[in-house]
Enzyme design. Sequence first.
Site, short mmCIF file in Angstrom:
data_model
loop_
_atom_site.label_atom_id
_atom_site.label_comp_id
_atom_site.label_asym_id
_atom_site.label_seq_id
_atom_site.Cartn_x
_atom_site.Cartn_y
_atom_site.Cartn_z
N GLU A 172 -1.69 -0.86 8.32
CA GLU A 172 -2.61 -1.85 8.89
C GLU A 172 -1.90 -2.75 9.90
OE1 GLU A 172 -4.12 -4.06 5.57
OE2 GLU A 172 -2.15 -4.74 4.95
N ARG A 206 -1.33 -4.58 -6.28
CA ARG A 206 -1.08 -6.03 -6.39
C ARG A 206 0.11 -6.24 -7.33
NH1 ARG A 206 -5.76 -7.56 -8.72
NH2 ARG A 206 -6.85 -7.71 -6.74
N HIS A 243 0.84 -1.19 0.00
CA HIS A 243 0.00 0.00 0.00
C HIS A 243 0.88 1.24 0.00
CE1 HIS A 243 -3.04 -2.91 0.99
NE2 HIS A 243 -2.44 -3.19 2.12
N HIS A 285 3.55 -7.67 1.27
CA HIS A 285 2.96 -8.58 2.25
C HIS A 285 1.86 -9.41 1.60
CE1 HIS A 285 0.37 -4.96 2.42
NE2 HIS A 285 -0.60 -5.82 2.65
#
Length: 323
Positions: free
Chosen positions: A120, A198, A103, A178
């Site tokens: 996150e 992605r 991200h 990740h």
Amino acid sequence: MKSYPVKFVPILKERLWGGTKLHDELEKEIESDITGESWELSAVKGDVSVVINGDYKGKDLQELIDTYKGELLGEHVFERFGSEFPILIKFIDARQDLSIQLHPHDDLARERHNSFGKTEMWYIMQADEGAELIVGFNKDVSREEYTGHLKANTLTELLNYEKVKEGDTFFIRTGKVHAIGAGVLLAEIQQTSDITYRIYDFNRRDKDGKLRELHTELALDAIDYTKKDDFKVSYTREKNVSNKMVHCPYFNTDYMEVEGHLEHDLSQRDSFTIYMCVEGSAAVETGGVREQLRRGETLLVPAGADKVDIIAEGAKLLEVFIG
């Protein structure tokens, strides 16, 4: 505003990699065998959580924010974020490996997408034998080395794999590559953002037989190519207190294991408080209203609450708020 424990209808999402644990483990009302996510608390446009209990039943989270502002969010939270709810709360079931992704940070996300970035954290609720996550690289990598492995379809050779068990907690900073591995059920707390790059998807095809979109070029300037062991969270598990897990500019998360009756002071907290139950069950009371909270459920306590009473026999909770 009436400050009571507010519960919401879960927003269930089918995913190519999803499974049945949200039903089997968390007793979500689903029939699909590819349900990957339960959005517990969301103000993302098109996916806004709706209240299921009490005086605000039938209203959605955005209506409550627009009406009550700082009374709900906390005055300093409202000053900082306005009417945008700053975090998104999920439970995730990965029957298959998720795509490898990352991200962007706030500045890049704002410039490209007019959005927040996405920091996150994950709390592992259950993991099959041998289950693992991908977090970061296994060595420092140059941009050229990364793109070379990507073209050669050997990116996995550069990645760091972490075996996981219940209670393991990971903090995923922006830029960190990740992926959640097959066999993992987890709770996720994140900035409100749906911006994901992605970079590798194991050449999988969707239900229509198409390869899913990759964001190769967008990702190049967003990736942190250095090896950093800054993701595994160490925390204490003292009972009947808030044990610090992750405190960052975007959210604070503490671990609480409640045995008996805990009277928890919120009077100095200028923020809403969220409780996610990750094990057992508890009764949560504030404003004279008591709600049961069982494993796999989430509730919101408005900022106006001065205290909360939690009654449980060994329930494990994640307490989330804005610092």
